[in-house]
Design a protein around this motif. Structure first.
Motif, PDB file in Angstrom:
ATOM      1  N   UNK A 141      40.869  44.848  36.840  1.00  0.00           N
ATOM      2  CA  UNK A 141      40.460  43.503  36.445  1.00  0.00           C
ATOM      3  C   UNK A 141      39.098  43.592  35.766  1.00  0.00           C
ATOM      4  N   UNK A 142      38.962  42.959  34.587  1.00  0.00           N
ATOM      5  CA  UNK A 142      37.709  42.985  33.831  1.00  0.00           C
ATOM      6  C   UNK A 142      37.280  41.561  33.511  1.00  0.00           C
ATOM      7  N   UNK A 143      36.082  41.184  33.905  1.00  0.00           N
ATOM      8  CA  UNK A 143      35.560  39.842  33.650  1.00  0.00           C
ATOM      9  C   UNK A 143      34.376  39.957  32.683  1.00  0.00           C
ATOM     10  N   UNK A 144      34.411  39.141  31.636  1.00  0.00           N
ATOM     11  CA  UNK A 144      33.418  39.220  30.567  1.00  0.00           C
ATOM     12  C   UNK A 144      32.338  38.138  30.696  1.00  0.00           C
ATOM     13  N   UNK A 145      32.215  37.582  31.864  1.00  0.00           N
ATOM     14  CA  UNK A 145      31.213  36.552  32.101  1.00  0.00           C
ATOM     15  C   UNK A 145      31.821  35.364  32.812  1.00  0.00           C
ATOM     16  N   UNK A 185      41.133  41.041  23.280  1.00  0.00           N
ATOM     17  CA  UNK A 185      42.529  41.269  23.622  1.00  0.00           C
ATOM     18  C   UNK A 185      43.241  42.136  22.597  1.00  0.00           C
ATOM     19  N   UNK A 186      43.015  41.850  21.311  1.00  0.00           N
ATOM     20  CA  UNK A 186      43.622  42.659  20.257  1.00  0.00           C
ATOM     21  C   UNK A 186      43.128  44.100  20.319  1.00  0.00           C
ATOM     22  N   UNK A 187      41.833  44.260  20.614  1.00  0.00           N
ATOM     23  CA  UNK A 187      41.249  45.598  20.703  1.00  0.00           C
ATOM     24  C   UNK A 187      41.867  46.387  21.848  1.00  0.00           C
ATOM     25  N   UNK A 188      41.981  45.747  23.013  1.00  0.00           N
ATOM     26  CA  UNK A 188      42.542  46.426  24.181  1.00  0.00           C
ATOM     27  C   UNK A 188      44.027  46.719  23.988  1.00  0.00           C
ATOM     28  N   UNK A 217      38.175  34.198  30.853  1.00  0.00           N
ATOM     29  CA  UNK A 217      37.266  35.299  30.509  1.00  0.00           C
ATOM     30  C   UNK A 217      37.589  36.571  31.298  1.00  0.00           C
ATOM     31  N   UNK A 218      38.825  36.699  31.750  1.00  0.00           N
ATOM     32  CA  UNK A 218      39.215  37.868  32.544  1.00  0.00           C
ATOM     33  C   UNK A 218      40.511  38.460  31.998  1.00  0.00           C
ATOM     34  N   UNK A 219      40.544  39.790  31.926  1.00  0.00           N
ATOM     35  CA  UNK A 219      41.730  40.525  31.483  1.00  0.00           C
ATOM     36  C   UNK A 219      42.141  41.482  32.585  1.00  0.00           C
ATOM     37  N   UNK A 220      43.444  41.561  32.841  1.00  0.00           N
ATOM     38  CA  UNK A 220      43.988  42.487  33.833  1.00  0.00           C
ATOM     39  C   UNK A 220      44.839  43.534  33.134  1.00  0.00           C
ATOM     40  N   UNK A 221      44.741  44.781  33.590  1.00  0.00           N
ATOM     41  CA  UNK A 221      45.566  45.855  33.049  1.00  0.00           C
ATOM     42  C   UNK A 221      46.216  46.595  34.211  1.00  0.00           C
ATOM     43  N   UNK A 276      29.659  43.081  27.381  1.00  0.00           N
ATOM     44  CA  UNK A 276      29.919  43.940  28.533  1.00  0.00           C
ATOM     45  C   UNK A 276      30.864  43.223  29.496  1.00  0.00           C
ATOM     46  N   UNK A 277      31.499  44.011  30.352  1.00  0.00           N
ATOM     47  CA  UNK A 277      32.326  43.382  31.380  1.00  0.00           C
ATOM     48  C   UNK A 277      32.041  44.044  32.721  1.00  0.00           C
ATOM     49  N   UNK A 278      32.279  43.296  33.767  1.00  0.00           N
ATOM     50  CA  UNK A 278      32.278  43.842  35.120  1.00  0.00           C
ATOM     51  C   UNK A 278      33.730  44.083  35.506  1.00  0.00           C
TER      52      UNK A 278
END
Length: 859
Positions: A721-725, A747-750, A766-770, A804-806
């Motif tokens: 899980x990545x949160x960008x803020x 999203x396109x980059x990932x 503001x969160x992406x899961x992989x 950046x992301x956490x």
């Protein structure tokens, strides 16, 4: 008489004509002529009266008056399109007077269709006559008529020169342009004619284009730029004109000026990508490395938006291979290979950078390149030699840090002290095995084989004691060979070994065949995984297994116990005919139930002697089946189908055959599940079109499917899980539309940079899961770090620093005895807790949270 004419009406005209005819009958020609002339004055278009009046004038020798009447009559007949009468009138006119040049031209027009040669001679005579008289404007008219029948180079040249002399520049330019085109088609030098055409009409785009092309061919790029520059900057120039202008700029080495034009042409027509690639190469050769990298980044962004980074990497590799070594370009290539998880290419690029930096004496940069290369592949050949090249040329502390990366490798290769041998050997072995396993998972078989060969050198015959290493050899399709010694005895088996006769020559060949069978697994598996649907998987399995084992038939059937088959696919050898579907279904049903009842595998060397095959013996006999081998296909504890091999010859199915085919049957089920998962993703339309990420609604279903697949394969699974803020703060600072635009870009980059079997989701605003399939926690952290480096090119509006992301990640507790629902619930909760921990530590932190207790998965 004027008053008489004005008052004359139709009745009076008729009366006058009748009176003139009576006067002619009485021989009073002069009086009759006067009446005809009065009628003509009142009705000038009466051709009959005009013809009579002209004839009377001729009889009275009033020639000038007759000529005028015949001339008027000729003009009216021409205008009326009466070619026959006009021709007769013209010939009568020529008997008494020389026609005017205009009349000759009009007569020539009459002859163009019926007598073109005579018409051409007429025009040529008129032209020569007018030229002698110095009447150049009129002679130009005649010459244009000549060109309609004979557009030879001679006539075109006369037309161009005469038009130029009379300041009719466009006509002159058109004539010279036509001359240039004819000359060029004939293989001659068109340059002089193009130059004359341009001198007459420099504003004509077609002429300017042709002239500039000729200048470029002659090496006069500067002149070509001068010709085209104004046309390119004004209006809407054609594609061909811009293309020629760009070529002229390139020829003049004005590469920066050519770049925006070539890029615009490429965007309009992507098939011109090679021209952009060539321009990058020219920038490199011209030592304009910054411009080459800038254009490379534009091309990379274009292909990334199209989702075709592979094509970009192939292009950039080909360009750099043909041109001088550029540090900036190699650094850029390294970034791209690293972002695409192409470790082998990344490592080779870093080594090229090392050599390049050493050649120019930049040892600090060379050290950095070697350090990064060692991080990717510490066992790459030549690392020790490269390290020695840096000794004494960089800071000692820096040298020691780099040297420490190679210490474990050097210790393993040189042979440790007896007391340390076991500990160091085990560490080096595990390290090499881990790298080989990762390379196999990423499809990098050649690099995996290199690692395994290194293991073979450092730890000979270790596979005989280590089942994991033996399985790794088999998965990679590598058969360890040791020179100068007899093969080691195989591992002990629960089944007693059959006695073997030393004198038999069949044993060695059988053993070699067994080893080659293991190598088939990886090859067939790769082909199965490439298929996109269940039918393709079944057909590929039947064909590959049937051809590899050289049997008469191979059948893959989908069926659950007690039910009819739902799908049957058959492979037939060249000597066998396809069987009837109903017969195949009957055989598959009977053999499947029999195999399950016998515990999972059915091998029959003689089908006519087997009592259990009585219901299908006749069908087997009709198909000339003598021996068969059947293996049920199982998805966990559930039977889902059958793999059936049938041969017309007696076939001694060996234990090795059974083991290899069992492995392949497991891969068939996995490939079928993968195909079903891809179909599910497609049918649910779960992908967000803007970002390329999967929607949150599909997160649980797909994570559940991935968990089942990894549990069946006994492979790890990690959730990232990545949160960008924080959403509210970002929307308040930048606005909702700006935040959405940046997240779509990320999203396109990932989506373009993750592996094919990974799944990326838009988890929250503001969160992406992989979901990282077949990935343990350690490799998941590495993947998160790579994604973080990818974000160097992404900026928030009006911000200079990169985004950046956490991140929080958790490896799922994948065990066959645990319920997949419990596994998914636990890993989701742990990943979210890890993300909360990372957020509390500050931006840019990556936290991996291991399971507190293995039993937590079933809590």
């Amino acid at each position: 008489m004027a008053d008489t004419v004005k008052r004359m009406d139709r009745a009076e005209i008729t009366k006058r004509v009748e009176r003139a005819e009576k006067l002619l009958q009485k021989g009073k020609t002069a009086e009759a002529l006067e009446d005809y002339l009065q009628v003509l004055a009142a009705e000038p278009g009466n051709d009959t009266v005009c013809q009579m009046a002209a004839d009377l004038c001729l009889s009275l020798q009033r020639i000038p008056q007759a000529v005028k009447l015949l001339g008027d009559l000729f003009e009216r007949q021409i205008e009326a399109g009466d070619a026959t009468r006009a021709s007769l009138t013209y010939k009568k006119l020529t008997r008494f007077v020389t026609p005017t040049w205009d009349q000759k031209l009009r007569f020539g027009e009459l002859l163009e269709k019926s007598h073109p040669k005579q018409a051409l001679e007429t025009y040529e005579n008129v032209f020569q006559e007018l030229t002698k008289q110095g009447r150049k404007p009129d002679s130009l008219t005649a010459l244009k008529r000549v060109l309609t029948l004979d557009s030879s180079e001679k006539n075109l040249q006369r037309l161009g020169e005469l038009s130029s002399e009379l300041k009719e520049n466009k006509a002159a330019a058109a004539a010279f342009l036509k001359l240039a085109q004819i000359t060029q088609a004939a293989g001659g030098a068109a340059g002089p004619w193009m130059e004359r055409a341009y001198a007459e009409d420099p504003a004509d785009p077609q002429i300017a284009l042709g002239y500039s092309k000729n200048l470029v061919e002659q090496g006069q790029a500067g002149a070509a730029i001068f010709v085209l520059e104004a046309l390119v900057k004004d209006g809407s120039p054609s594609e061909e004109l811009r293309d020629t202008y760009a070529k002229a700029l390139v020829a003049a080495n004005r590469l920066s000026d050519a770049e925006p034009i070539l890029w615009q042409l490429f965007e309009e027509n992507p098939s011109r990508v090679q021209e952009v690639a060539n321009l990058i190469g020219l920038f490199i050769n011209a030592e304009q490395d910054a411009e080459a990298v800038a254009l490379g980044k534009k091309l990379e962004q274009y292909h990334r938006r199209k989702g075709d980074r592979r094509a970009f990497l192939a292009i950039i590799q080909e360009v750099t291979g043909r041109h001088r070594a550029s540090p900036e370009m190699l650094e850029f290539m390294g970034e791209q290979f690293n972002a695409s998880n192409r470790e082998s290419d990344y490592c080779q690029t870093l080594l090229k950078l090392f050599d390049l930096y050493c050649s120019v004496g930049n040892y600090a940069k060379a050290a950095d390149s070697l350090d990064r290369a060692a991080e990717v592949d510490v066992y790459e050949s030549g690392h020790q030699k490269r390290l020695e090249m840096l000794r004494g040329k960089i800071d000692d502390n820096r040298f020691k840090v780099i040297a420490s990366r190679f210490s474990s490798m050097a210790e393993a290769a040189s042979g440790p002290a007896p007391g340390q041998e076991k500990m160091l050997g085990a560490a080096a072995l595990q390290d090499l095995m881990l790298q080989a396993e990762i390379l196999v998972q990423y499809g990098m078989r050649s690099k995996a084989v290199e690692r395994l060969q290194r293991i073979q050198e450092l730890f000979p015959r270790e596979e005989e004691r280590n089942p994991d290493l033996r399985q790794l050899y088999m998965t990679a399709g590598l058969n360890p060979q040791y020179a100068g010694s007899a093969p080691a005895p195989p591992l002990a088996s629960s089944a007693p070994a059959e006695p073997r006769t030393p004198q038999s020559g069949a044993a060695p060949s059988s053993e070699a065949a067994d080893v080659s069978s293991f190598a088939r697994v990886a090859e067939i598996t790769r082909k199965l995984y490439r298929q996109s649907n269940a039918d393709a998987v079944m057909l590929t399995a039947a064909k590959e297994i049937g051809s590899q084992w050289k049997v008469s038939r191979c059948v893959v059937a989908m069926r659950k116990p007690g039910l009819h088959t739902t799908s049957v696919k058959e492979y037939c050898s060249e000597t066998s005919k396809a069987a009837d579907v109903r017969v195949l279904e009957k055989i598959a049903t009977t053999v499947h139930d029999l195999a399950i009842n016998r515990g999972g595998t059915l091998t029959i060397a003689d089908t006519q002697a087997g009592a259990d095959l009585h219901p299908i013996r006749q069908a087997l006999s009709q198909m000339a089946v003598t021996s068969l081998l059947a293996l049920p296909l199982s998805d966990g504890a559930e039977h889902v189908g059958l793999l059936l091999l049938m041969d017309s010859r007696p076939h001694p199915w060996g234990s090795n055959d059974v083991m290899v085919l069992k492995t392949i049957s497991d891969q068939i089920v996995i490939a079928l599940n993968n195909a079903g998962l891809r179909r599910l993703v497609k049918n649910l339309s779960v992908t967000d079109e803007q970002s390329g990420l999967l929607k949150r609604a599909s997160y649980l279903d797909l994570l559940m499917a991935e968990t089942r697949r990894n549990a069946q394969q006994s492979t790890p699974l990690t959730v990232l899980l990545m949160q960008f803020g924080e959403k509210a703060a970002m929307v308040k600072e930048f606005g909702e539309s700006a935040v959405e635009a940046v997240m779509q870009q990320i999203g396109q980059l990932f989506a373009a940079n993750i592996r094919q079997n990974d799944l990326a989701f838009r988890y929250e605003t503001t969160t992406i899961a992989i979901v990282l399939g077949e990935t343990p926690e350690k490799e998941g952290v590495m993947a998160a770090e790579k994604l973080q480096r990818l974000l160097a090119q992404v900026r928030m509006p009006e911000k200079q620093e990169p985004v950046h992301f956490s991140a929080g990640l958790a490896e799922a507790v994948v065990r066959g005895e645990y319920d997949p629902v419990d596994i998914v619930t636990e890993v989701i909760n742990r990943a979210e807790h890890a993300l909360q921990t990372a957020n509390s530590q500050g931006a840019g932190k990556i936290v991996a949270l291991a399971a507190a207790l293995t039993a937590a998965a079933v809590a």
